[in-house]
Design a protein around this motif. Sequence first.
Motif, PDB file in Angstrom:
ATOM      1  N   HIS A   1     -40.294   5.050   5.857  1.00 53.47           N
ATOM      2  CA  HIS A   1     -39.156   5.810   6.362  1.00 53.47           C
ATOM      3  C   HIS A   1     -38.725   5.391   7.768  1.00 53.47           C
ATOM      4  N   LEU A   2     -39.377   4.369   8.305  1.00 49.47           N
ATOM      5  CA  LEU A   2     -39.236   4.077   9.721  1.00 49.47           C
ATOM      6  C   LEU A   2     -39.571   2.609   9.994  1.00 49.47           C
ATOM      7  N   THR A   3     -38.839   2.008  10.916  1.00 48.46           N
ATOM      8  CA  THR A   3     -39.157   0.650  11.362  1.00 48.46           C
ATOM      9  C   THR A   3     -39.422   0.659  12.859  1.00 48.46           C
ATOM     10  N   TRP A   4     -40.583   0.144  13.239  1.00 50.94           N
ATOM     11  CA  TRP A   4     -40.892  -0.032  14.652  1.00 50.94           C
ATOM     12  C   TRP A   4     -40.524  -1.458  15.044  1.00 50.94           C
ATOM     13  N   GLU A   5     -39.705  -1.601  16.082  1.00 48.41           N
ATOM     14  CA  GLU A   5     -39.403  -2.914  16.650  1.00 48.41           C
ATOM     15  C   GLU A   5     -40.200  -3.021  17.948  1.00 48.41           C
ATOM     16  N   MET A   6     -41.182  -3.908  17.948  1.00 48.87           N
ATOM     17  CA  MET A   6     -42.188  -3.947  19.012  1.00 48.87           C
ATOM     18  C   MET A   6     -42.013  -5.158  19.919  1.00 48.87           C
ATOM     19  N   GLU A   7     -41.955  -4.901  21.215  1.00 41.77           N
ATOM     20  CA  GLU A   7     -42.009  -5.962  22.224  1.00 41.77           C
ATOM     21  C   GLU A   7     -43.274  -5.723  23.052  1.00 41.77           C
ATOM     22  N   CYS A   8     -44.165  -6.690  23.063  1.00 42.37           N
ATOM     23  CA  CYS A   8     -45.440  -6.505  23.752  1.00 42.37           C
ATOM     24  C   CYS A   8     -45.553  -7.430  24.962  1.00 42.37           C
ATOM     25  N   MET A   9     -45.988  -6.861  26.083  1.00 48.16           N
ATOM     26  CA  MET A   9     -46.243  -7.675  27.271  1.00 48.16           C
ATOM     27  C   MET A   9     -47.659  -7.400  27.780  1.00 48.16           C
ATOM     28  N   GLN A  10     -48.245  -8.395  28.410  1.00 53.50           N
ATOM     29  CA  GLN A  10     -49.592  -8.287  28.964  1.00 53.50           C
ATOM     30  C   GLN A  10     -49.473  -8.190  30.491  1.00 53.50           C
ATOM     31  N   VAL A  11     -50.034  -7.109  31.043  1.00 54.58           N
ATOM     32  CA  VAL A  11     -49.908  -6.860  32.483  1.00 54.58           C
ATOM     33  C   VAL A  11     -51.270  -6.555  33.097  1.00 54.58           C
ATOM     34  N   LYS A  12     -51.354  -6.746  34.412  1.00 51.78           N
ATOM     35  CA  LYS A  12     -52.534  -6.331  35.173  1.00 51.78           C
ATOM     36  C   LYS A  12     -52.246  -4.947  35.762  1.00 51.78           C
ATOM     37  N   VAL A  13     -53.224  -4.063  35.687  1.00 53.51           N
ATOM     38  CA  VAL A  13     -53.026  -2.723  36.238  1.00 53.51           C
ATOM     39  C   VAL A  13     -54.226  -2.290  37.072  1.00 53.51           C
ATOM     40  N   VAL A  14     -53.967  -1.323  37.946  1.00 56.54           N
ATOM     41  CA  VAL A  14     -55.009  -0.692  38.742  1.00 56.54           C
ATOM     42  C   VAL A  14     -54.933   0.812  38.490  1.00 56.54           C
ATOM     43  N   GLN A  15     -56.065   1.424  38.215  1.00 63.05           N
ATOM     44  CA  GLN A  15     -56.090   2.868  37.975  1.00 63.05           C
ATOM     45  C   GLN A  15     -55.913   3.606  39.301  1.00 63.05           C
ATOM     46  N   LYS A  16     -54.953   4.546  39.355  1.00 63.82           N
ATOM     47  CA  LYS A  16     -54.650   5.260  40.599  1.00 63.82           C
ATOM     48  C   LYS A  16     -55.293   6.644  40.647  1.00 63.82           C
ATOM     49  N   MET A  17     -55.346   7.318  39.480  1.00 63.46           N
ATOM     50  CA  MET A  17     -55.932   8.664  39.396  1.00 63.46           C
ATOM     51  C   MET A  17     -56.723   8.739  38.099  1.00 63.46           C
ATOM     52  N   ASP A  18     -57.242   9.944  37.802  1.00 62.78           N
ATOM     53  CA  ASP A  18     -57.950  10.120  36.542  1.00 62.78           C
ATOM     54  C   ASP A  18     -57.017   9.814  35.383  1.00 62.78           C
ATOM     55  N   LEU A  19     -57.570   9.190  34.369  1.00 66.14           N
ATOM     56  CA  LEU A  19     -56.762   8.879  33.187  1.00 66.14           C
ATOM     57  C   LEU A  19     -56.462  10.154  32.410  1.00 66.14           C
ATOM     58  N   PRO A  20     -55.313  10.191  31.719  1.00 63.76           N
ATOM     59  CA  PRO A  20     -54.992  11.352  30.874  1.00 63.76           C
ATOM     60  C   PRO A  20     -56.014  11.512  29.747  1.00 63.76           C
ATOM     61  N   GLU A  21     -55.976  12.653  29.098  1.00 62.10           N
ATOM     62  CA  GLU A  21     -56.880  12.927  27.974  1.00 62.10           C
ATOM     63  C   GLU A  21     -56.654  11.918  26.853  1.00 62.10           C
ATOM     64  N   ASN A  22     -57.740  11.480  26.212  1.00 66.17           N
ATOM     65  CA  ASN A  22     -57.697  10.532  25.092  1.00 66.17           C
ATOM     66  C   ASN A  22     -57.187   9.147  25.498  1.00 66.17           C
ATOM     67  N   VAL A  23     -57.290   8.822  26.784  1.00 69.87           N
ATOM     68  CA  VAL A  23     -56.941   7.488  27.278  1.00 69.87           C
ATOM     69  C   VAL A  23     -58.169   6.887  27.951  1.00 69.87           C
ATOM     70  N   LEU A  24     -58.469   5.621  27.629  1.00 71.70           N
ATOM     71  CA  LEU A  24     -59.670   4.975  28.154  1.00 71.70           C
ATOM     72  C   LEU A  24     -59.367   3.534  28.540  1.00 71.70           C
TER      73      LEU A  24
END
Length: 351
Positions: A304-327
Amino acid sequence: MKYQYTKEFRHNLVEWFNHEKRDLPWRHTSDPYKIWVSEVMLQQTRVDTVIPYYNRFLEKYPTIHDLAYAPQEELLKMWEGLGYYSRARNLQAGVKEVVEKYNSVVPDNRHDISKLKGVGPYTAGAILSIAYQKPEHAVDGNVMRVLSRVLHIEEDIAQPKTRRVFEEAVEMLIDEQHPGDFNQALMDLGAMICTPTSPKCLLCPVRDYCIAFNEGKADQLPVKSKKVKTKKVQFKVFAAVDEEGRYLIEKRPSEGLLADMWQFPMIEINENSLSEETLQQNYNVEISGYIDKELLEFKHIFSHLTWEMECMQVKVVQKMDLPENVLFLTLEQIRTLPMPVPMLKILNVLN
């Protein structure tokens, strides 16, 4: 088909099946649990795709007890790649009901078996006829296609109410001595001979009783209205890696599409927001650099649905506690988690 030919029709059909049936692993058992597993896997999935999954699944969960109390994340990992993950959850819920309410014995009547989670009219009929040899209808797309031609049924098979027409037809035609073979023969005939386009009528064992063949209309049936166009949604997906080489990963909600599966952060693309800013705000990280702005681009199509995906690879730094269910997890850790097919495509291109 005139009623006096019913006996000949079912005889020819079952005889053909006994000689030409496909050699499939679930046809080497009468265990209702194993047949149940196969029927659920075969919903909206090709036979060739299902075979290795079925074998691995039953090696992992050989009995109804093994599946009933398996950890859900483990179950989803076993199902990974088959899609339509609600099938796996419903199967486990139904199996658990059998263990707890029916003393681990799959019900042998339509009334009780139809109460189980995820067991619809087709699955119920398939289990009852194949495992228990009950003369019960099991109507799927193959069966509707075959019988629409044999009996010249012109009702729209895309309409849910039409299914009852075909269920009544099977009830009239079914071989009460060999109901499992009869139902599987209709399925195989639809898959192998009476195909959606270019049916192989000259090879059909029941063409003498087929009204559409005799009237030269086999390619005009079944009648099926067109589906509504699927919705398209564009996403920016981030393979976001921290200074320790770990990737940002999140668990989807426990309800809805791909429930409880794991994914890389997905940001819907729209005119009112910038994907990079949304990533930083929603996940409490800061982008410190770009590794590959065009890592991968592809489409993933649901029913029932089509996802059109564009993916990029980035460097990140954690600034605060991560949200729930994120690791943040290593790629090795991520590979142990159940992920939907589009996320596996991304995972497979990461080093």
